[in-house]
Design a protein around this motif. Structure first.
Motif, PDB file in Angstrom:
ATOM      1  N   VAL A  64      56.460  18.097 -45.909  1.00  0.00           N
ATOM      2  CA  VAL A  64      56.365  19.336 -46.685  1.00  0.00           C
ATOM      3  C   VAL A  64      56.919  20.441 -45.788  1.00  0.00           C
ATOM      4  O   VAL A  64      56.308  20.788 -44.783  1.00  0.00           O
ATOM      5  CB  VAL A  64      54.897  19.644 -47.043  1.00  0.00           C
ATOM      6  CG1 VAL A  64      54.827  20.862 -47.954  1.00  0.00           C
ATOM      7  CG2 VAL A  64      54.216  18.443 -47.662  1.00  0.00           C
ATOM      8  N   GLU A 112      56.610  19.976 -31.720  1.00  0.00           N
ATOM      9  CA  GLU A 112      56.099  19.033 -32.707  1.00  0.00           C
ATOM     10  C   GLU A 112      55.913  17.629 -32.142  1.00  0.00           C
ATOM     11  O   GLU A 112      54.999  16.906 -32.559  1.00  0.00           O
ATOM     12  CB  GLU A 112      56.967  19.053 -33.975  1.00  0.00           C
ATOM     13  CG  GLU A 112      56.771  20.384 -34.703  1.00  0.00           C
ATOM     14  CD  GLU A 112      57.441  20.484 -36.073  1.00  0.00           C
ATOM     15  OE1 GLU A 112      58.034  19.501 -36.538  1.00  0.00           O
ATOM     16  OE2 GLU A 112      57.348  21.578 -36.663  1.00  0.00           O
ATOM     17  N   ALA A 172      55.307  24.074 -43.156  1.00  0.00           N
ATOM     18  CA  ALA A 172      54.386  23.204 -43.909  1.00  0.00           C
ATOM     19  C   ALA A 172      53.118  23.953 -44.306  1.00  0.00           C
ATOM     20  O   ALA A 172      52.658  23.864 -45.451  1.00  0.00           O
ATOM     21  CB  ALA A 172      54.039  21.963 -43.074  1.00  0.00           C
ATOM     22  N   ILE A 173      52.553  24.720 -43.344  1.00  0.00           N
ATOM     23  CA  ILE A 173      51.282  25.367 -43.652  1.00  0.00           C
ATOM     24  C   ILE A 173      51.461  26.652 -44.454  1.00  0.00           C
ATOM     25  O   ILE A 173      50.484  27.303 -44.815  1.00  0.00           O
ATOM     26  CB  ILE A 173      50.418  25.616 -42.387  1.00  0.00           C
ATOM     27  CG1 ILE A 173      51.154  26.507 -41.404  1.00  0.00           C
ATOM     28  CG2 ILE A 173      49.999  24.295 -41.759  1.00  0.00           C
ATOM     29  CD1 ILE A 173      50.303  26.939 -40.225  1.00  0.00           C
ATOM     30  N   TYR A 228      56.294  22.493 -38.800  1.00  0.00           N
ATOM     31  CA  TYR A 228      54.848  22.662 -38.932  1.00  0.00           C
ATOM     32  C   TYR A 228      54.541  24.027 -39.538  1.00  0.00           C
ATOM     33  O   TYR A 228      53.742  24.141 -40.469  1.00  0.00           O
ATOM     34  CB  TYR A 228      54.170  22.506 -37.566  1.00  0.00           C
ATOM     35  CG  TYR A 228      52.709  22.896 -37.600  1.00  0.00           C
ATOM     36  CD1 TYR A 228      51.761  22.074 -38.187  1.00  0.00           C
ATOM     37  CD2 TYR A 228      52.286  24.127 -37.087  1.00  0.00           C
ATOM     38  CE1 TYR A 228      50.420  22.452 -38.261  1.00  0.00           C
ATOM     39  CE2 TYR A 228      50.968  24.511 -37.148  1.00  0.00           C
ATOM     40  CZ  TYR A 228      50.033  23.677 -37.738  1.00  0.00           C
ATOM     41  OH  TYR A 228      48.716  24.057 -37.823  1.00  0.00           O
TER      42      TYR A 228
END
Lengths: 509, 509
Positions: B323, B308, B330-331, B327
């Motif tokens: 969120v 990241e 998040a998605i 990563y």
């Protein structure tokens, strides 16, 4: 044309049939009619400040020649890029007060496709029929047969070529009457009011003796919406800047990075939201500091015959913002306005991306108690207080990796606000003259909401007043700008009356 | 070209000087090299979906002919506007599992002025030298002399013409080896992936027998940023709309009405600000409801070798939104993204006005637990909860005078998300084959962030997987799209390996 309602005109026509002699035009009416063809010719000259210096130069040549043709003093004052024009009554007397009238010959940019006529520079006469503007033959205007509610549509029809032609017509009326003015009449016609380099200050300083005056009257801006004679004692200043919030260094695929890479449009929205409360009051600390209204000012607010329900209906809004207790009070506060927003694209060109930056064009309006420099500084402090690091231009690599929130503010500064005291002699003189001419109490507006470049005139060290003569609904700066014909006639009457009112007749307090 | 580091190649050259015999290319390498000129020729055909059906038709003609020239089955499938192309290994056996490979021949719109080459449709070979992309002769590629880190720059070089040519090359390698595949190979090449009418669903239904398969593999989207072999088990869906907030019925002079008439750009900013908290989590009630990750999914997130810090440095951001904990996590949440903002103008065209409306282009990404219709409904409820009355199109006069806050939402709906279970046999088959070919554990991604049109393939009633073969930094959808040459070679190896791996070799759980 007579400024009488249609039923009355019909009655006059009937009297005429009964073999009564027709009423003859007054010299003011005749001079006004004679000026209409000049007004139309002047409007046929494109005059967009930002587009072409040759355009503006053609306007300066034409108006200099027009004043000279009618026997007045006129000369061009070079401003380095385009000339301004100085005109004057041919004789000046040291025994009379001198008043410098200011207007401008240049106009705002046009988007011709938004206009309901062939060209913004081909004036069209229209009347409102069945709720729509309907074309009329231009001869109706030129022959002096227009109804007061007819409108002439063209760029600068109102802002600000009409007042220039009214000055010429009012001087011609004096000449026709064989009278001289009770004041020394000087006129300065700006060529850079709507844009381009702000050269007024330099031109005024270089021509200090020529322009020296006891008072300055700006003939710009709209009358009160009631269309009653209007006197304005000041105007707001301005300060503009562009606020950009930065995201990742390039646009990103919104699928691969949505929820991960911060969206600068979202951040800009959140930042802008901190600037105002839910009913439009600016929440930046100190923004309104120093704004207080004395009793005379409050009384002036109350005496302006605003019909806010009618304003709201015209604007198409259910509820105004709640800055101040009234429209008049609202525009006596400084304002923070988003004039434009942009991030990537919307509509047909939208893409499934996270924008790389988002920009808001901010226009602030200032009042005398809140100078532009102070507001800009407060805004910077406010943005920093929201966690932003402000950069000049683009962020560097180091800044990108160091600060989670990056923004820039481009531009700043801006024009000064003006407020001539409500008790100033020059205001009393204008008010008395208008009252005499129209037999009605003028509307007195402490501060108008817009901005005019009076700062360029401050070196004359004379009180400055605004005497707006054009209808409020003239679509100033927008498509389908228009001038109400009745206002054109009344404007000549107002100026003619002012020319004949000695400063010495100012009523005592 | 060999996929070996340069020092090793130098050592080989040295061996060659010592009169050792040069290593011969494998059939896969030869087939790959031979396909490069076809790839370049294919990229010379403009293919912008939204621009011209003739452009797409020329691509369909070319690729149909290419498969036929090499001896494969190929035919066009009319989709009402432009054809798609079906291709297949010339013989199919009922004793083997059938796999339908999906790719698309059309490309995203281009802004040629943003590209660092003459045309997005004139492919240019480049290498990174001293931190800048530097042109190389195209013959270096065509002669098979490229370094793996060379890149071919052109629209669709990666997305999605490269995978199409890799399929052709991998089949040619089988043929050169005199071998038949261990699976029945079918190929469907979409002509409307990047825009235009979504015809895939209809084409698939009309050709159900022709396209029938035991599994579907989409060759689209980028590999993991580590560039390790990547298997993707699903993708987010999408739902887009345009949110417009209305102000007064026309643009207004910001001086005369600033502080009085509500500014729709300010209102839009305040409204958008309510959609997310300060670190990017959506605050719309219920937005994330139903999103839960089981242990296998959490383990998969953890096993993806994301760096990241490196992602952040590449994006140029100091801190991502928060969120999810990573990563990958998040998605796996739905997202709410402002893809564009617009109100009046910024920059040189800015005017001193209050805009009449302000618009945000919103792109949401959905996950299987949060279907688009539900998110759209939640957003509507959220907007109404902020005091807005939602209208269709423009507000009526009555609505203007009744509601202080007016907005519209245009568009909606969107593509479905897909998630094939991490334990599905098809995933195990692909993973095992890639591990065999590259002697390394592939990266397993539960859900990729972007969206692909798998919903058009659901009627085949076969599990769908994604096998991305192009480098993550390919500038997909943007200017200077490019394909890493090493990935092209590796992609052919991956497909060749898959063709030779019987479904039956899937390892048991």
């Amino acid at each position: 044309m007579r400024l009488l309602p249609r039923p009355f005109l019909a009655a006059l026509a009937l009297l005429s049939c009964l073999a009564q002699p027709a009423l003859a035009d007054t010299p003011v009416e005749t001079a006004t009619k004679d000026s209409l063809k000049e007004w139309v010719a002047f409007l046929r000259l494109p005059n967009i400040t930002k587009r072409s210096t040759a355009e503006i130069r053609a306007n300066a040549d034409w108006i200099e020649d027009a004043f000279q043709r009618y026997g007045y003093t006129a000369q061009q004052l070079e401003d380095g890029e385009t000339p301004m024009v100085y005109a004057a009554w041919p004789t000046q007397s040291p025994g009379r007060k001198t008043v410098l009238f200011y207007a401008h010959m240049d106009g705002q940019a046009v988007k011709p496709e938004e206009w309901d006529q062939e060209s913004p520079f081909s004036p069209v006469l229209k009347t409102m029929a069945d709720g729509a503007w309907t074309d009329l033959p231009l001869d109706r205007l030129l022959n002096g047969e227009s109804d007061p509610d007819d409108r002439l549509f063209a760029r600068s029809a109102a802002d600000d070529k009409a007042p220039i032609m009214m000055l010429l017509a009012a001087m011609n009326a004096l000449k026709a009457e064989g009278r001289g003015p009770a004041i020394n009449i000087k006129i300065l016609l700006d060529s850079h009011e709507e844009g381009g380099p702000p050269t007024l200050k330099d031109v005024v300083k270089r021509n200090a003796d020529l322009l020296a005056a006891d008072a300055v009257i700006m003939l710009d801006g709209p009358m009160h919406i009631s269309n009653r004679p209007t006197v304005v004692y000041g105007h707001r200043g301005g300060a503009g800047f562009e606020l950009t919030v930065f995201g990742a260094r390039t646009e990103l695929h919104s699928g691969h990075y949505g929820n991960y890479s911060p969206n600068p449009a979202q951040l800009l929205a959140a930042l802008l939201a901190t600037f105002k409360d839910e009913c439009g009051r600016v929440t930046v600390a100190g923004f309104y500091d120093g704004v207080v209204f004395d009793d005379e000012t409050k009384a002036a607010f109350a005496s302006v015959p605003d019909d806010e329900a009618a304003i709201n209906a015209r604007l198409g809004i259910a509820q105004p913002d709640c800055v101040g207790l009234s429209y008049q009070e609202a525009i006596n506060y400084p304002s923070f306005n988003i004039a434009g927003l942009k991030a990537a694209d919307v509509g047909a060109n939208r893409r499934t991306i996270i924008p790389e930056y988002a920009t808001a064009a901010i226009g602030m309006r200032t009042v005398p108690a809140t100078p532009p420099e102070r507001l800009i500084a407060l805004v910077r402090t406010h943005i920093e207080a929201q966690g932003y690091h402000l950069v000049d231009g683009e962020p560097t690599e180091e800044e990108r990796m160091k600060y989670p929130r990056l923004a820039s503010m481009k531009g700043g500064g801006g024009g000064k606000a003006l407020q001539t005291p409500l008790g100033a002699p020059v205001g009393k003189w204008i008010t008395a003259s208008l009252k005499e001419t129209f037999n009605a109490e003028p509307v007195r507006i402490p501060l108008m909401g817009g901005s005019v470049p009076t700062s360029g005139l401050l070196s004359l060290d004379a009180p400055i007043m605004l005497l707006p003569l054009v209808n409020a609904d003239n679509n100033q700066h927008a498509a389908n700008e228009n001038m109400r014909v009745g206002n054109y006639y009344d404007g000549v009457r107002a100026l003619h009356g002012l020319f004949l009112t000695p400063f010495e007749t100012i009523p005592a307090d």
